[in-house]
Design a protein around this motif. Structure first.
Motif, PDB file in Angstrom:
ATOM      1  N   LEU A 127      -7.799   2.844  -4.500  1.00 18.40           N
ATOM      2  CA  LEU A 127      -7.004   3.334  -5.626  1.00 18.40           C
ATOM      3  C   LEU A 127      -7.976   3.919  -6.641  1.00 18.40           C
ATOM      4  O   LEU A 127      -8.895   3.233  -7.087  1.00 18.40           O
ATOM      5  CB  LEU A 127      -6.232   2.201  -6.294  1.00 18.40           C
ATOM      6  CG  LEU A 127      -5.114   1.568  -5.509  1.00 18.40           C
ATOM      7  CD1 LEU A 127      -4.526   0.399  -6.299  1.00 18.40           C
ATOM      8  CD2 LEU A 127      -4.036   2.574  -5.215  1.00 18.40           C
ATOM      9  N   GLU A 166       0.802  -1.220   0.000  1.00 21.28           N
ATOM     10  CA  GLU A 166       0.000   0.000   0.000  1.00 21.28           C
ATOM     11  C   GLU A 166       0.837   1.275   0.000  1.00 21.28           C
ATOM     12  O   GLU A 166       0.375   2.312  -0.429  1.00 21.28           O
ATOM     13  CB  GLU A 166      -0.975  -0.012   1.173  1.00 21.28           C
ATOM     14  CG  GLU A 166      -2.005  -1.111   1.013  1.00 21.28           C
ATOM     15  CD  GLU A 166      -3.131  -1.030   2.006  1.00 21.28           C
ATOM     16  OE1 GLU A 166      -3.272   0.009   2.677  1.00 21.28           O
ATOM     17  OE2 GLU A 166      -3.879  -2.010   2.106  1.00 21.28           O
ATOM     18  N   VAL A 215       2.402   1.417  -4.645  1.00 22.55           N
ATOM     19  CA  VAL A 215       1.512   0.542  -5.397  1.00 22.55           C
ATOM     20  C   VAL A 215       2.288  -0.245  -6.456  1.00 22.55           C
ATOM     21  O   VAL A 215       3.122   0.303  -7.167  1.00 22.55           O
ATOM     22  CB  VAL A 215       0.383   1.359  -6.055  1.00 22.55           C
ATOM     23  CG1 VAL A 215      -0.493   0.482  -6.933  1.00 22.55           C
ATOM     24  CG2 VAL A 215      -0.451   2.047  -4.990  1.00 22.55           C
ATOM     25  N   ASN A 256      -3.425   7.111  -5.112  1.00 17.78           N
ATOM     26  CA  ASN A 256      -3.409   6.175  -3.992  1.00 17.78           C
ATOM     27  C   ASN A 256      -4.027   6.863  -2.782  1.00 17.78           C
ATOM     28  O   ASN A 256      -3.400   7.680  -2.132  1.00 17.78           O
ATOM     29  CB  ASN A 256      -1.975   5.734  -3.715  1.00 17.78           C
ATOM     30  CG  ASN A 256      -1.886   4.624  -2.704  1.00 17.78           C
ATOM     31  OD1 ASN A 256      -2.887   4.095  -2.250  1.00 17.78           O
ATOM     32  ND2 ASN A 256      -0.671   4.268  -2.336  1.00 17.78           N
TER      33      ASN A 256
END
Length: 83
Positions: A65, A20, A23, A60
């Motif tokens: 997303l 996270e 990405v 993000n």
């Protein structure tokens, strides 16, 4: 896990299960949110399986997303709107 959303049609496309903080667009990190969406494969073009718009960037966010569309479409979520 984060939801992957198209900013043009506002559809929930995939669930992302990769790192996270940075990405990673590996196909294995994306699980289709609907049985009608194909599972991504290596080398596939980044486009929405719902509306077909091509993605040029992403954002993000904490909870998802956001896949961003080309400039002419501006990610309005109004794909059926006619001038």
């Amino acid at each position: 896990m984060k939801q992957v959303l198209c900013t043009y049609c506002n559809a929930h496309l995939y669930d992302y299960s990769g790192p996270e903080d940075k990405v990673s667009f590996k196909a294995d990190h994306f699980t289709p949110a609907s049985d009608g969406y194909p599972r991504p494969r290596r080398g596939d073009e980044l486009k929405c399986p719902e509306c077909g718009i091509r993605f040029v960037a992403f954002s993000n966010q904490i909870d998802g997303l956001l896949m961003l569309a080309e400039w002419p479409f501006e990610g309005t979520g109004m794909q059926d709107w006619k001038r």
